[in-house]
Design a protein around this motif. Structure first.
Motif, PDB file in Angstrom:
ATOM      1  N   PRO A 247       0.837  -1.216   0.000  1.00 21.25           N
ATOM      2  CA  PRO A 247       0.000   0.000   0.000  1.00 21.25           C
ATOM      3  C   PRO A 247       0.863   1.254   0.000  1.00 21.25           C
ATOM      4  O   PRO A 247       1.908   1.310   0.650  1.00 21.25           O
ATOM      5  CB  PRO A 247      -0.812  -0.129   1.292  1.00 21.25           C
ATOM      6  N   SER A 248       0.422   2.249  -0.746  1.00 21.13           N
ATOM      7  CA  SER A 248       1.213   3.483  -0.861  1.00 21.13           C
ATOM      8  C   SER A 248       1.418   4.156   0.486  1.00 21.13           C
ATOM      9  O   SER A 248       2.422   4.845   0.708  1.00 21.13           O
ATOM     10  CB  SER A 248       0.524   4.454  -1.828  1.00 21.13           C
ATOM     11  N   SER A 249       0.476   3.936   1.413  1.00 19.76           N
ATOM     12  CA  SER A 249       0.590   4.565   2.732  1.00 19.76           C
ATOM     13  C   SER A 249       1.785   4.048   3.518  1.00 19.76           C
ATOM     14  O   SER A 249       2.257   4.702   4.448  1.00 19.76           O
ATOM     15  CB  SER A 249      -0.692   4.322   3.535  1.00 19.76           C
ATOM     16  N   LEU A 250       2.298   2.853   3.160  1.00 16.36           N
ATOM     17  CA  LEU A 250       3.422   2.285   3.906  1.00 16.36           C
ATOM     18  C   LEU A 250       4.675   3.141   3.741  1.00 16.36           C
ATOM     19  O   LEU A 250       5.541   3.156   4.620  1.00 16.36           O
ATOM     20  CB  LEU A 250       3.699   0.853   3.445  1.00 16.36           C
ATOM     21  N   TRP A 251       4.765   3.840   2.627  1.00 18.64           N
ATOM     22  CA  TRP A 251       5.942   4.694   2.398  1.00 18.64           C
ATOM     23  C   TRP A 251       5.860   5.977   3.221  1.00 18.64           C
ATOM     24  O   TRP A 251       6.773   6.802   3.161  1.00 18.64           O
ATOM     25  CB  TRP A 251       6.080   5.030   0.915  1.00 18.64           C
ATOM     26  N   GLU A 252       4.772   6.138   3.994  1.00 23.66           N
ATOM     27  CA  GLU A 252       4.655   7.304   4.875  1.00 23.66           C
ATOM     28  C   GLU A 252       5.276   7.051   6.243  1.00 23.66           C
ATOM     29  O   GLU A 252       5.257   7.930   7.108  1.00 23.66           O
ATOM     30  CB  GLU A 252       3.183   7.692   5.046  1.00 23.66           C
ATOM     31  N   LEU A 253       5.794   5.844   6.462  1.00 26.97           N
ATOM     32  CA  LEU A 253       6.437   5.527   7.745  1.00 26.97           C
ATOM     33  C   LEU A 253       7.825   6.164   7.771  1.00 26.97           C
ATOM     34  O   LEU A 253       8.855   5.494   7.707  1.00 26.97           O
ATOM     35  CB  LEU A 253       6.523   4.012   7.938  1.00 26.97           C
ATOM     36  N   LYS A 254       7.854   7.469   7.886  1.00 22.63           N
ATOM     37  CA  LYS A 254       9.085   8.231   7.658  1.00 22.63           C
ATOM     38  C   LYS A 254      10.152   7.998   8.717  1.00 22.63           C
ATOM     39  O   LYS A 254      11.317   8.334   8.505  1.00 22.63           O
ATOM     40  CB  LYS A 254       8.768   9.720   7.551  1.00 22.63           C
ATOM     41  N   TYR A 255       9.776   7.440   9.888  1.00 25.82           N
ATOM     42  CA  TYR A 255      10.775   7.194  10.923  1.00 25.82           C
ATOM     43  C   TYR A 255      11.117   5.708  11.052  1.00 25.82           C
ATOM     44  O   TYR A 255      11.820   5.323  11.988  1.00 25.82           O
ATOM     45  CB  TYR A 255      10.284   7.716  12.275  1.00 25.82           C
ATOM     46  N   ILE A 256      10.652   4.888  10.134  1.00 28.42           N
ATOM     47  CA  ILE A 256      10.909   3.450  10.212  1.00 28.42           C
ATOM     48  C   ILE A 256      12.403   3.182  10.067  1.00 28.42           C
ATOM     49  O   ILE A 256      13.090   3.795   9.249  1.00 28.42           O
ATOM     50  CB  ILE A 256      10.105   2.689   9.132  1.00 28.42           C
ATOM     51  N   LEU A 257      12.908   2.271  10.893  1.00 25.29           N
ATOM     52  CA  LEU A 257      14.325   1.895  10.843  1.00 25.29           C
ATOM     53  C   LEU A 257      14.516   0.510  10.234  1.00 25.29           C
ATOM     54  O   LEU A 257      15.494   0.275   9.526  1.00 25.29           O
ATOM     55  CB  LEU A 257      14.926   1.913  12.256  1.00 25.29           C
ATOM     56  N   HIS A 258      13.597  -0.416  10.521  1.00 20.68           N
ATOM     57  CA  HIS A 258      13.736  -1.795  10.061  1.00 20.68           C
ATOM     58  C   HIS A 258      12.438  -2.221   9.379  1.00 20.68           C
ATOM     59  O   HIS A 258      11.374  -2.187   9.999  1.00 20.68           O
ATOM     60  CB  HIS A 258      14.039  -2.729  11.236  1.00 20.68           C
ATOM     61  N   LEU A 259      12.521  -2.636   8.113  1.00 19.80           N
ATOM     62  CA  LEU A 259      11.344  -3.052   7.340  1.00 19.80           C
ATOM     63  C   LEU A 259      11.639  -4.387   6.689  1.00 19.80           C
ATOM     64  O   LEU A 259      12.575  -4.513   5.901  1.00 19.80           O
ATOM     65  CB  LEU A 259      11.010  -2.001   6.273  1.00 19.80           C
ATOM     66  N   ASN A 260      10.825  -5.404   7.015  1.00 22.12           N
ATOM     67  CA  ASN A 260      11.001  -6.746   6.460  1.00 22.12           C
ATOM     68  C   ASN A 260       9.666  -7.244   5.922  1.00 22.12           C
ATOM     69  O   ASN A 260       8.744  -7.537   6.693  1.00 22.12           O
ATOM     70  CB  ASN A 260      11.533  -7.701   7.532  1.00 22.12           C
ATOM     71  N   LEU A 261       9.559  -7.328   4.593  1.00 25.28           N
ATOM     72  CA  LEU A 261       8.371  -7.861   3.918  1.00 25.28           C
ATOM     73  C   LEU A 261       8.741  -9.094   3.103  1.00 25.28           C
ATOM     74  O   LEU A 261       8.004  -9.499   2.205  1.00 25.28           O
ATOM     75  CB  LEU A 261       7.757  -6.797   2.995  1.00 25.28           C
ATOM     76  N   SER A 262       9.857  -9.722   3.399  1.00 23.74           N
ATOM     77  CA  SER A 262      10.398 -10.793   2.568  1.00 23.74           C
ATOM     78  C   SER A 262       9.550 -12.057   2.618  1.00 23.74           C
ATOM     79  O   SER A 262       8.749 -12.264   3.532  1.00 23.74           O
ATOM     80  CB  SER A 262      11.827 -11.120   3.012  1.00 23.74           C
ATOM     81  N   SER A 263       9.738 -12.909   1.602  1.00 20.05           N
ATOM     82  CA  SER A 263       9.147 -14.253   1.552  1.00 20.05           C
ATOM     83  C   SER A 263       7.631 -14.215   1.698  1.00 20.05           C
ATOM     84  O   SER A 263       7.046 -14.877   2.552  1.00 20.05           O
ATOM     85  CB  SER A 263       9.780 -15.155   2.627  1.00 20.05           C
ATOM     86  N   ASN A 264       6.996 -13.399   0.865  1.00 16.52           N
ATOM     87  CA  ASN A 264       5.552 -13.384   0.725  1.00 16.52           C
ATOM     88  C   ASN A 264       5.227 -13.535  -0.753  1.00 16.52           C
ATOM     89  O   ASN A 264       6.067 -14.020  -1.526  1.00 16.52           O
ATOM     90  CB  ASN A 264       4.975 -12.086   1.301  1.00 16.52           C
ATOM     91  N   SER A 265       4.048 -13.132  -1.159  1.00 17.48           N
ATOM     92  CA  SER A 265       3.666 -13.169  -2.583  1.00 17.48           C
ATOM     93  C   SER A 265       3.220 -11.788  -3.025  1.00 17.48           C
ATOM     94  O   SER A 265       2.227 -11.633  -3.742  1.00 17.48           O
ATOM     95  CB  SER A 265       2.547 -14.199  -2.800  1.00 17.48           C
TER      96      SER A 265
END
Length: 692
Positions: A247-265
């Motif tokens: 979702p485009s809103s996920l790129w609004e997490l401007k203070y995120i340090l660790h993002l893991n979306l691996s091994s999905n579809s």
């Protein structure tokens, strides 16, 4: 045994290699003879990290009314049925396990419950009464817990951290979890949870760390997660069955340090908005079905250390903008359809330790400079159109021709070499004359080598004599700082965060991130971070001469005018680096004497980046929470929340005046319109009048 513990308030058997079952009578201890006369109530039971076996006593907290912390983690304790028992015995053991949990979850004073890393072999029973509102930390991780997460878990209304990771929990994530409004860390990773990610998680406005990876969650990523942009620092959804696009809103997490979306579809192209995640340090989007080009905006993520886009369907060239990822240490773009050449500009990534470009359609010459000297053939094969030296198991580049030596020109070459040597000698003399600059470079290199040394909570406890008051150096907005010495003799300062304070999780992540990326002689240096469920600490370089505030106001300390001038020059250099020497301007937001620390040579080091802010390309930003210190904050920060580099300059000016006058801006002499600035201005007027 227990009758001999009557003189102990805190039981601590940690790391003593104890064997056998835990004594049943520990659950019946009520009154103890005091450590201090008149203090006779047990508040802590600590038996973690031993080899205790058998069953956890069902009444372990029943007769200890003032028990606040129960540490039983990392043993071999059971709470469920023991093997080879009759059916009737198994039922009794199951009932005992339920009673144990019900007792502990209903304990009126219990603040921390740590049973993790035990083969408890049980379920979390539904509540038999009102769950305790005193529980702040619950750790039941790695404990072979089965069944569903009960709906009434939402009644633990004061929880700050809940760790149920690495178990066998099944069913859906209960929507009642939205009632845990104080929750800052939620670990449900590595279970067999099913169903969708509930939108109710988006109601947890204080959530800083969310780990749901390693389950069987389906559906799409909730778009509402983008509303957690202020709090969320770590999001792990890897190894699930998630589908659809990001979702485009996920790129609004401007203070995120660790993002893991691996091994999905997950599918679709990666948005150019990925460049909004300015603070991200680790990003893993591997093993999905992403397509299209790698966005060029990814080069703006200049704090990135680890990036994996492996095993997708990405195509097109490797963006040349990668050259700006100067902090990058790990880059995996393997198993895609990338084409074109490997940008030679990647040679600028001097910290890059791991590179994998294998199984793509790249061509041209493999760069040879910078980190490429250390990579093996595994990083590049099979890419049939690449060429380089034979050690990389690819063809030699055809445009290289052998040059025959021209001995007639040997004398000119020798003359040139001598000239180069003379120039190098002259340059060396200039460098030695600029000793401060040499030290900055040397410290930058050495800092990178010692960074992120792993230090456990127990090692820190030993180093600081159990965080004893005699080791306390000071207390700040989010925690306390202790002096300590590690087992290898390194003197350290340990900043322990008070996780019960609002914003402590975010402050820890921000300070950890800032200090790990900043490299300057006059900034405090980080040795490591201790990041556990209920314990967050920064391990910093010890400044043996304390703070500038101590030197200004302690009767046992004194400084000359020149020493004060040198200290303020050091602080100015540190602020100049923060504002102009880093990839993005950084505003410290809380420059004051207690945050200026002094080493053996009275060289100043600016510390405490808990509320520092990255302001990007803008001149300023608005901060809704004013956390700076009264007397030092710029007027526009205090009244409007306006954060800018000019605010740091204002604070520096106040500190400068305080350093030479030894008057605090909050001194009781300053009332009404009279403040430190006006007092100094009036002093200059009086001085001029007297000299006429």
């Amino acid at each position: 045994m227990c009758e001999h513990l009557s003189s102990i308030r805190v039981i601590n058997f940690g790391q003593n290699q104890l064997h056998g079952p835990i004594p049943k009578c520990l659950g019946n201890l009520t009154y103890l003879t005091e450590i201090r006369l008149g203090d006779n109530n047990l508040t802590v039971i600590e038996v973690s990290i031993n080899q205790l076996s058998g069953s956890l006593p069902a009444n372990i907290g029943l007769h200890v009314p003032n028990l606040e912390f129960l540490f039983v983690a990392q043993n071999n304790l059971m709470a469920g049925p023991l093997p080879n028992l009759s059916n009737a015995s198994k039922l009794r053991e199951l009932d005992m396990a339920a009673s144990t949990f019900s007792c502990l979850f209903n304990h009126r004073n219990l603040t921390g419950l740590y049973l993790g890393d035990n083969p408890l072999n049980t379920t979390i029973p539904a509540s038999r009464g009102n769950l305790s509102t005193s529980l702040l930390y619950v750790d039941l991780s790695i404990s072979n817990i089965r069944g569903n997460i009960p709906v009434d878990i939402g009644n633990l209304s004061s929880l700050i951290a809940l760790d149920l990771g690495n178990n066998q929990l099944s069913g859906a994530i209960p929507t009642s979890i939205q009632r845990l409004q104080n929750l800052q860390a939620l670990y449900l990773n590595d279970n067999v949870l099913q169903g969708h990610i509930p939108y109710e998680l988006c109601q947890l406005n204080n959530l800083a760390d969310l780990r749901l990876g390693g389950n069987r969650l389906t559906g799409s990523i909730p778009s509402c997660l983008g509303t957690l942009s202020v709090a969320l620092r770590s999001l792990s959804l890897g190894s699930n069955l998630l589908t659809s696009t990001i979702p485009s809103s996920l790129w609004e997490l401007k203070y995120i340090l660790h993002l893991n979306l691996s091994s999905n579809s997950l599918v679709g192209p990666l948005s150019e908005d990925i460049g909004k995640l300015k603070d991200v340090v680790d990003m893993d989007l591997s093993n999905n079905h992403f397509s299209g080009n790698i966005p060029g905006s990814i080069g703006g993520l200049q704090n990135m250390i680890n990036l994996s886009l492996a095993n997708n369907y990405l195509e097109g060239p490797i963006p040349n903008s990668f050259k700006t990822l100067l902090s990058l240490e790990f880059l995996d773009l393997s198993k895609n359809n990338l084409s074109g050449v490997i940008p030679k500009s990647l040679e600028a990534l001097l910290y890059l330790k791991y590179l994998n470009l294998s199984f793509n359609k790249l061509q041209g010459e493999i760069p040879t400079g910078g980190p490429f000297r250390n990579f093996s053939a595994d990083s590049f094969v099979p890419n049939g159109a690449l060429c380089s030296a034979s050690r990389l198991h690819v063809p030699l580049c055809k445009n290289r021709t052998k040059v025959k030596p021209n001995w007639r020109k040997a004398k000119y070459i020798i003359s040139g070499v001598i000239s180069v040597i003379l120039l190098a000698a002259a340059a060396l003399i200039l460098i030695l004359c600029k000793k401060r600059n040499v030290e900055v470079v040397r410290e930058t290199a050495s800092l990178h080598q010692v960074l992120w040394r792993r230090v456990s909570r127990l090692e820190l406890a030993r180093a600081t004599n159990g965080f004893h008051e005699s080791n306390l150096l000071g207390t700040g907005g989010f925690g306390s700082v202790y002096r300590g010495t590690l087992l290898d003799g390194i003197d350290i300062a340990v900043k322990v965060f008070n996780l019960q304070l609002e914003g402590a999780f975010k402050s820890f992540d921000k300070e950890c991130e800032m200090l790990s990326n900043l490299r300057h002689r006059n900034l405090i240096k980080i040795i490591s971070c201790c990041d556990e469920l209920d314990f967050k600490a920064l391990i910093l370089q010890l400044m043996p001469n304390g703070s500038l505030e101590n030197w200004l106001y302690s009767p046992n300390c004194s400084m000359t005018i020149l020493q004060r001038l040198d200290i303020m020059k050091d602080v100015a250099l540190a602020l100049e680096y923060l504002h102009h020497g880093y990839s993005i301007p950084i505003v410290h937001c809380d420059v004051k004497p207690s945050n200026i620390l002094l080493d053996d040579d009275l060289v100043a080091h600016v510390a405490d980046f808990g509320i520092a802010r990255l302001i990007g390309s803008a001149d300023s930003m608005t901060e809704t929470m004013t956390l700076a210190t009264i007397g030092y904050m710029a007027p526009e920060f205090g009244m409007e929340g306006s954060v800018s580099t000019r605010g740091d300059v204002y604070s520096f000016g106040i500190v400068l005046m305080e350093t030479f006058t030894k008057r605090k801006p909050t001194d009781e002499m300053f009332v009404g319109e009279m403040d430190l600035k006006q007092w100094i201005a009036d002093s200059f007027i009086i001085s001029r009048c007297c000299n006429r």
